[in-house]
Design a protein around this motif. Structure first.
Motif, mmCIF file in Angstrom:
data_model
loop_
_atom_site.group_PDB
_atom_site.id
_atom_site.type_symbol
_atom_site.label_atom_id
_atom_site.label_comp_id
_atom_site.label_asym_id
_atom_site.label_seq_id
_atom_site.Cartn_x
_atom_site.Cartn_y
_atom_site.Cartn_z
ATOM 1 N N TYR A 76 -39.682 14.833 -77.821
ATOM 2 C CA TYR A 76 -38.851 14.159 -76.824
ATOM 3 C C TYR A 76 -38.288 12.822 -77.296
ATOM 4 O O TYR A 76 -37.261 12.380 -76.810
ATOM 5 N N TYR A 85 -42.695 13.778 -66.383
ATOM 6 C CA TYR A 85 -41.913 14.965 -66.700
ATOM 7 C C TYR A 85 -42.063 16.020 -65.610
ATOM 8 O O TYR A 85 -43.090 16.087 -64.932
ATOM 9 N N GLU A 89 -40.393 20.920 -67.871
ATOM 10 C CA GLU A 89 -40.448 20.179 -69.129
ATOM 11 C C GLU A 89 -41.858 20.224 -69.721
ATOM 12 O O GLU A 89 -42.015 20.319 -70.946
ATOM 13 N N ASP A 92 -42.280 23.598 -71.223
ATOM 14 C CA ASP A 92 -41.511 23.632 -72.463
ATOM 15 C C ASP A 92 -42.296 22.985 -73.600
ATOM 16 O O ASP A 92 -42.336 23.505 -74.721
#
Length: 162
Positions: A76, A85, A89, A92
């Motif tokens: 990130y 987040y 996210e 992910d």
């Protein structure tokens, strides 16, 4: 040799070789008394966690946190905290870690495994109090489970142990 010319060996079955114990009566096996066990050595979750990290696990915990921070920054590049987040996210990032666990490079693979360990331990250094830590740990384990990461991680962990 059978009629087709194939040599066949007879393999004895274990039940034919090992004699059975005829003195055991299956009905008497159920006559075992029941035991009531009360576990009285439990403390609060906060005390148990504090006790865990006061022993030999502390250096490994720091290594895990460093691995998490390195991979988190690589993915990130921001200084946001894990709690800031969204769920998508976070998923992910967990998938990213699981993909890193499948790399050929052992150093990078172990770094990703350490990051996952830190993640399921609640991302402690980003928490403001113990309650937030416990909630993070629960949420992160559920997210890892959602990504089918528990099975993958345990297989990889066992592989590294061997």
């Amino acid at each position: 040799m059978d009629p087709t010319g194939v040599v066949r060996r007879v393999i004895n079955k274990p039940r034919d070789i090992i004699p059975r114990n005829t003195t055991i009566n299956p009905d008497t096996l159920l006559d075992v008394p029941e035991f009531t066990f009360i576990y009285n050595d439990a403390d609060t979750i906060h005390a148990e966690i504090a006790e865990l990290y006061t022993y030999s696990e502390e250096p490994e915990f720091v290594w895990n946190a460093e691995a998490f921070n390195i991979l988190f920054q690589a993915k990130y590049g921001e200084n946001k905290k894990w709690k800031d987040y969204s769920k998508d996210e976070k998923i992910d990032f967990i998938i990213y870690l699981l993909e890193q666990c499948e790399l050929v490079d052992r150093t990078r693979r172990c770094q990703a495994m350490r990051a996952i360990l830190y993640l399921v331990q609640g991302v402690f250094y980003q928490c403001s109090d113990m309650d937030e830590y416990v909630l993070n740990a629960k949420e992160n384990v559920l997210l890892l489970y959602t990504c089918d990461g528990v099975h993958i991680f345990i297989d990889l962990f066992n592989m590294e142990l061997n």
